[in-house]
Design an enzyme around this catalytic site. Structure first.
Site, short mmCIF file in Angstrom:
data_model
loop_
_atom_site.label_atom_id
_atom_site.label_comp_id
_atom_site.label_asym_id
_atom_site.label_seq_id
_atom_site.Cartn_x
_atom_site.Cartn_y
_atom_site.Cartn_z
CB SER A 68 -13.14 -45.89 -50.18
OG SER A 68 -12.25 -46.06 -49.11
CE LYS A 71 -10.13 -43.76 -49.43
NZ LYS A 71 -9.51 -45.09 -49.55
CE1 TYR A 193 -10.27 -41.51 -45.91
CE2 TYR A 193 -9.99 -42.63 -43.81
CZ TYR A 193 -10.09 -42.68 -45.18
OH TYR A 193 -10.04 -43.89 -45.82
CE1 TYR A 245 -8.84 -48.10 -52.36
CE2 TYR A 245 -10.57 -49.70 -52.12
CZ TYR A 245 -10.07 -48.44 -51.90
OH TYR A 245 -10.81 -47.54 -51.19
CB VAL A 263 -14.67 -51.33 -46.61
CG1 VAL A 263 -13.30 -51.57 -47.23
CG2 VAL A 263 -14.65 -50.13 -45.68
N1 GLN Z 1 -12.93 -45.73 -43.81
C1 GLN Z 1 -12.26 -46.83 -44.46
C2 GLN Z 1 -10.81 -46.88 -44.03
O1 GLN Z 1 -10.22 -45.87 -43.88
C3 GLN Z 1 -12.39 -46.67 -45.94
C4 GLN Z 1 -11.72 -47.78 -46.70
C5 GLN Z 1 -12.48 -48.22 -47.92
O2 GLN Z 1 -13.69 -48.02 -48.06
N2 GLN Z 1 -11.78 -48.92 -48.79
O3 GLN Z 1 -10.25 -47.92 -43.86
#
Ligand code: GLN
Length: 310
Positions: A68, A71, A193, A245, A263
């Site tokens: 993420s 993002k 994505y 988050y 993650v």
């Molecule tokens: N690729 C992961 C997902 O879509 C990314 C989530 C994350 O890093 N928080 O669940």
């Protein structure tokens, strides 16, 4: 090396050592099976300053799945590409919900709370897929330019693993499409994505790549304008309120820096006017944030007095 750097290196080394017992407090992400195979004891820190100095300890040059953290880069690309119209399709409020939650999205008629939860990042992926003829390549070139190297790659194992376990992300995208907030075909959006999430980079590369956010949108190494000062401010504001988050409030309370977790166990924290901290340690807490990473960023911010709320 001057004394300040040697001191910082020593401090980071001591902080990393102090966390050795804490890896067991979290668990590696296993909902993406390829991530579950990563050694939980790997850990690194890199601090890049806008004056060009970079310090690292531990596994700071070892690439990991940025997940993420991608993002942030996707958001900057979308802001650059479509300007303020983006904010008619995604909000800028904290969600208070897990990163992949679907509940709020129906109540709020397919408008994601912010661009750094999964729904928001899928919306951004739709913008990129719809506005670039080869959005995955465009993303990869953006990362390569920022990292200053062509040697940035997508980890195909992680990509395949995400693709075959991506039902929740697909559900989020289809729900938004049902509300008319998605333009491209869902498989194309998901492919974009998962590609950006599957990019591997090191702490050192990530810290250096994000220096523009600490420097009003300008990459201090090249003087290239990566985004406007206003957009750098906006990204930092969103990272402050939503980047960790549903732990973002606690993180602002105890650390006080715009930050983004993934993650894969990475965390980046922007220190406006100073530089970027990047930590990596795979075991995650219940919010999906690295246990040791949160401790490390907190300790570094405290030690160096970096909170933006001082
Ligand atoms: N690729 C992961 C997902 O879509 C990314 C989530 C994350 O890093 N928080 O669940």
């Amino acid at each position: 090396m001057n004394n300040n750097i040697v001191n910082l290196q020593d401090k980071l080394q001591a902080l990393l050592l102090s966390q050795q017992g804490n890896f067991v407090q979290g668990s590696v992400a296993d909902y993406i099976p390829a991530l579950a195979k990563v050694n939980p004891a790997l850990a690194g820190i890199s601090v890049a300053a806008i004056d060009g100095k970079t310090v690292g300890v531990g596994d700071y040059q070892r690439p990991f799945s940025i997940q993420s953290i991608s993002k942030v880069f996707g958001l900057v690309m979308a802001m650059n590409r479509i300007g303020d119209s983006l904010w008619q399709r995604v909000n800028m409020e904290p969600s208070g919900q897990p990163f992949n939650s679907i509940i709020q999205l129906e109540w709020e008629k397919g408008i994601p709370r912010n661009p750094v939860i999964n729904a928001g990042a899928l919306l951004v992926a739709d913008v990129l897929t719809s506005h670039f003829s080869a959005s995955k390549l465009a993303f990869l070139s953006f990362m390569r330019t920022l990292a200053g190297t062509e040697a940035i790659y997508v980890d195909n194992n992680v990509y395949q693993s995400e693709l075959s376990h991506g039902n929740r992300n697909a559900a989020l995208a289809y729900l938004m499409k049902s509300f008319g907030n998605i333009q491209a075909d869902i498989p194309a959006i998901l492919s974009h994505y998962f590609t950006q999430c599957s990019v591997s980079m090191s702490c050192e590369q990530l810290a250096q790549s994000l220096l523009f956010l600490a420097n009003k949108g300008v990459d201090p190494r090249t003087n290239e304008v990566i985004c406007s000062p206003k957009d750098a401010h906006r990204v930092n504001a969103i990272l402050s309120t939503s980047g960790m988050y549903d732990q973002s409030g606690e993180f602002a309370f105890s650390v006080g820096l715009p930050a983004k977790s993934g993650v894969g166990g990475g965390i980046i924290a922007i220190v406006p006017g100073y530089g970027v901290i990047c930590t990596w340690s795979p075991p995650l807490n219940k919010f999906g944030n690295s246990v040791v990473g949160v401790n490390l960023v907190a300790a570094i911010a405290e030690e160096l007095g970096l909170s933006i709320y001082h």
